[in-house]
Design a protein around this motif. Structure first.
Motif, PDB file in Angstrom:
ATOM      1  N   ARG A  58       0.505  -1.598   0.398  1.00  0.00           N
ATOM      2  CA  ARG A  58      -0.107   0.092  -0.141  1.00  0.00           C
ATOM      3  C   ARG A  58       0.994   1.069   0.294  1.00  0.00           C
ATOM      4  N   TYR A  59       1.828   0.933   0.807  1.00  0.00           N
ATOM      5  CA  TYR A  59       2.397   2.913   0.559  1.00  0.00           C
ATOM      6  C   TYR A  59       4.475   2.045   1.317  1.00  0.00           C
ATOM      7  N   GLY A  60       5.193   3.161   0.547  1.00  0.00           N
ATOM      8  CA  GLY A  60       6.747   2.563   1.039  1.00  0.00           C
ATOM      9  C   GLY A  60       7.864   2.661  -0.227  1.00  0.00           C
ATOM     10  N   HIS A  61       6.634   2.354  -1.121  1.00  0.00           N
ATOM     11  CA  HIS A  61       7.885   2.536  -1.935  1.00  0.00           C
ATOM     12  C   HIS A  61       9.045   2.652  -1.899  1.00  0.00           C
ATOM     13  N   SER A  62      10.608   1.975  -2.612  1.00  0.00           N
ATOM     14  CA  SER A  62      11.497   2.616  -2.518  1.00  0.00           C
ATOM     15  C   SER A  62      11.733   2.354  -4.269  1.00  0.00           C
ATOM     16  N   HIS A  63      10.778   1.830  -4.800  1.00  0.00           N
ATOM     17  CA  HIS A  63      11.179   1.819  -6.568  1.00  0.00           C
ATOM     18  C   HIS A  63      10.445   3.020  -7.677  1.00  0.00           C
ATOM     19  N   ASP A  64       9.612   2.427  -7.926  1.00  0.00           N
ATOM     20  CA  ASP A  64       8.892   3.530  -9.055  1.00  0.00           C
ATOM     21  C   ASP A  64       7.569   3.828  -7.924  1.00  0.00           C
ATOM     22  N   LYS A  65       7.581   5.473  -8.332  1.00  0.00           N
ATOM     23  CA  LYS A  65       6.783   5.779  -7.503  1.00  0.00           C
ATOM     24  C   LYS A  65       5.155   6.053  -7.564  1.00  0.00           C
ATOM     25  N   VAL A  66       4.708   5.072  -6.903  1.00  0.00           N
ATOM     26  CA  VAL A  66       3.036   4.587  -6.610  1.00  0.00           C
ATOM     27  C   VAL A  66       2.251   5.510  -6.503  1.00  0.00           C
ATOM     28  N   SER A  67       1.555   5.996  -7.371  1.00  0.00           N
ATOM     29  CA  SER A  67       0.533   7.231  -7.983  1.00  0.00           C
ATOM     30  C   SER A  67      -1.002   6.960  -6.603  1.00  0.00           C
ATOM     31  N   TYR A  68      -1.381   7.577  -6.022  1.00  0.00           N
ATOM     32  CA  TYR A  68      -2.643   7.727  -5.699  1.00  0.00           C
ATOM     33  C   TYR A  68      -3.217   8.907  -6.599  1.00  0.00           C
ATOM     34  N   GLY A  90       9.412  21.104   9.057  1.00  0.00           N
ATOM     35  CA  GLY A  90       7.838  20.251   8.119  1.00  0.00           C
ATOM     36  C   GLY A  90       8.219  18.974   8.558  1.00  0.00           C
ATOM     37  N   LEU A  91       6.939  18.270   7.657  1.00  0.00           N
ATOM     38  CA  LEU A  91       7.543  16.316   7.073  1.00  0.00           C
ATOM     39  C   LEU A  91       8.475  16.517   5.993  1.00  0.00           C
ATOM     40  N   ARG A  92       8.866  16.288   5.824  1.00  0.00           N
ATOM     41  CA  ARG A  92       9.951  15.312   4.634  1.00  0.00           C
ATOM     42  C   ARG A  92      10.025  13.962   4.446  1.00  0.00           C
ATOM     43  N   PRO A  93       9.522  12.995   3.354  1.00  0.00           N
ATOM     44  CA  PRO A  93       9.782  12.073   2.675  1.00  0.00           C
ATOM     45  C   PRO A  93      10.539  11.038   3.352  1.00  0.00           C
ATOM     46  N   MET A  94      11.782  12.061   3.500  1.00  0.00           N
ATOM     47  CA  MET A  94      12.837  11.263   3.838  1.00  0.00           C
ATOM     48  C   MET A  94      13.637  10.437   2.568  1.00  0.00           C
ATOM     49  N   GLN A  95      13.348   8.911   3.323  1.00  0.00           N
ATOM     50  CA  GLN A  95      14.276   7.966   1.557  1.00  0.00           C
ATOM     51  C   GLN A  95      12.511   7.612   2.119  1.00  0.00           C
ATOM     52  N   ARG A  96      11.572   7.524   1.454  1.00  0.00           N
ATOM     53  CA  ARG A  96      10.247   6.823   1.063  1.00  0.00           C
ATOM     54  C   ARG A  96       9.739   8.339   0.480  1.00  0.00           C
ATOM     55  N   GLN A  97       8.828   7.491  -0.624  1.00  0.00           N
ATOM     56  CA  GLN A  97       8.201   8.637  -1.789  1.00  0.00           C
ATOM     57  C   GLN A  97       7.261   9.032  -1.150  1.00  0.00           C
ATOM     58  N   TYR A 125      -3.537  12.257  -0.380  1.00  0.00           N
ATOM     59  CA  TYR A 125      -3.505  10.923  -0.885  1.00  0.00           C
ATOM     60  C   TYR A 125      -4.234   9.622   0.148  1.00  0.00           C
ATOM     61  N   TYR A 126      -5.123   9.214  -0.225  1.00  0.00           N
ATOM     62  CA  TYR A 126      -5.764   7.882   0.716  1.00  0.00           C
ATOM     63  C   TYR A 126      -4.753   6.650   0.436  1.00  0.00           C
ATOM     64  N   ALA A 127      -4.255   6.945   1.152  1.00  0.00           N
ATOM     65  CA  ALA A 127      -4.272   4.312   0.524  1.00  0.00           C
ATOM     66  C   ALA A 127      -4.223   3.145   1.330  1.00  0.00           C
ATOM     67  N   GLY A 128      -5.489   3.802   2.172  1.00  0.00           N
ATOM     68  CA  GLY A 128      -6.230   3.090   2.495  1.00  0.00           C
ATOM     69  C   GLY A 128      -6.050   2.057   3.960  1.00  0.00           C
ATOM     70  N   ASN A 129      -6.397   1.102   4.577  1.00  0.00           N
ATOM     71  CA  ASN A 129      -6.781   1.321   6.015  1.00  0.00           C
ATOM     72  C   ASN A 129      -6.214   2.632   6.918  1.00  0.00           C
ATOM     73  N   GLU A 130      -7.290   3.472   7.237  1.00  0.00           N
ATOM     74  CA  GLU A 130      -6.375   4.910   7.427  1.00  0.00           C
ATOM     75  C   GLU A 130      -5.432   5.495   7.553  1.00  0.00           C
ATOM     76  N   VAL A 131      -4.274   4.937   6.766  1.00  0.00           N
ATOM     77  CA  VAL A 131      -2.643   5.504   6.001  1.00  0.00           C
ATOM     78  C   VAL A 131      -3.347   6.845   5.462  1.00  0.00           C
ATOM     79  N   TRP A 132      -2.366   7.819   5.229  1.00  0.00           N
ATOM     80  CA  TRP A 132      -3.011   8.610   4.123  1.00  0.00           C
ATOM     81  C   TRP A 132      -1.740   9.503   3.797  1.00  0.00           C
ATOM     82  N   LEU A 133      -1.399   9.746   2.999  1.00  0.00           N
ATOM     83  CA  LEU A 133      -0.072  10.180   2.265  1.00  0.00           C
ATOM     84  C   LEU A 133       0.250  11.389   1.711  1.00  0.00           C
ATOM     85  N   ALA A 134       1.065  12.587   2.185  1.00  0.00           N
ATOM     86  CA  ALA A 134       1.756  13.269   1.613  1.00  0.00           C
ATOM     87  C   ALA A 134       2.972  13.726   0.593  1.00  0.00           C
TER      88      ALA A 134
END
Length: 192
Positions: free
Chosen positions: A81-91, A116-123, A162-171
């Motif tokens: 659902r989230y946390g990929h380090s390869h091609d960025k998955v879009s939501y 602020g919050l930055r993704p660091m090594q995540r997408q 972006y809603y990734a499912g199961n109460e997890v949101w991404l920005a």
């Protein structure tokens, strides 16, 4: 039914394959949603040492029972659902609840409140609708600090969620002015 220990090991292997190194395992993921056929993943896992007897129900059980709900199966396809380090998955962008939460530690919280919050090594930056997932994420980093994210003001400023499912949101990122401390849990378990 597989043991909790085996579920944890399998979940970590699935994360490694689906989130970090699919090509290393000979698995090609869909470039849009990061999914693959469940049968293909099962074949790849069975090819790893100690997993030759893995069954489809065992794999489905791990997807269902994973506390952080890292995976989803839809129409015979599976993806992280989230946390990929390869091609960025879009939501697709979506309207989040008025407040989201982010779990971190005291040292990182100070930096987040400045930069602020930055993704660091995540997408993406990972946020949650409730305190449960924020606590799970933050506890593994030491002294737990829960941050509030004011999504109403952030959305007005153009931040997309972006809603990734199961109460997890991404920005992609969240500027510091939309972040504030909700609580701090000392190592003794006492909250402030």
């Amino acid at each position: 039914m597989v043991s909790t220990h085996v579920q944890t090991k399998l979940s970590k292997l699935m994360s490694k394959i689906l989130r970090h190194a699919p090509l290393k395992f000979g698995l090609l993921l869909d470039s849009v949603d990061g999914s693959c056929e469940v049968a293909d993943l099962l074949q790849v896992i069975r090819g790893q040492s100690g997993w030759s007897e893995l069954s489809l129900p065992d794999l489905e059980e791990v997807v269902e029972r994973c506390e952080k709900q890292r995976f989803e199966i839809i129409g015979g396809r599976i993806r992280a659902r989230y946390g990929h380090s390869h091609d960025k998955v879009s939501y697709p962008a979506d309207v989040p609840p008025m407040v989201l939460y982010h779990g971190t530690n005291a040292q990182a919280a100070l930096m987040i409140l400045e930069q602020g919050l930055r993704p660091m090594q995540r997408q993406y930056v990972h946020l949650s609708e409730g305190l449960h997932f924020a606590t799970l994420a933050g506890k593994r980093r030491g002294e737990l600090v829960i941050l509030n994210i004011d999504t109403v003001k952030a959305s007005r400023a153009g931040i997309k969620f972006y809603y990734a499912g199961n109460e997890v949101w991404l920005a992609d990122a969240v500027p510091a002015e939309f972040c504030s401390i909700l609580s701090i849990e000392r190592e003794s378990g006492r909250s402030e």
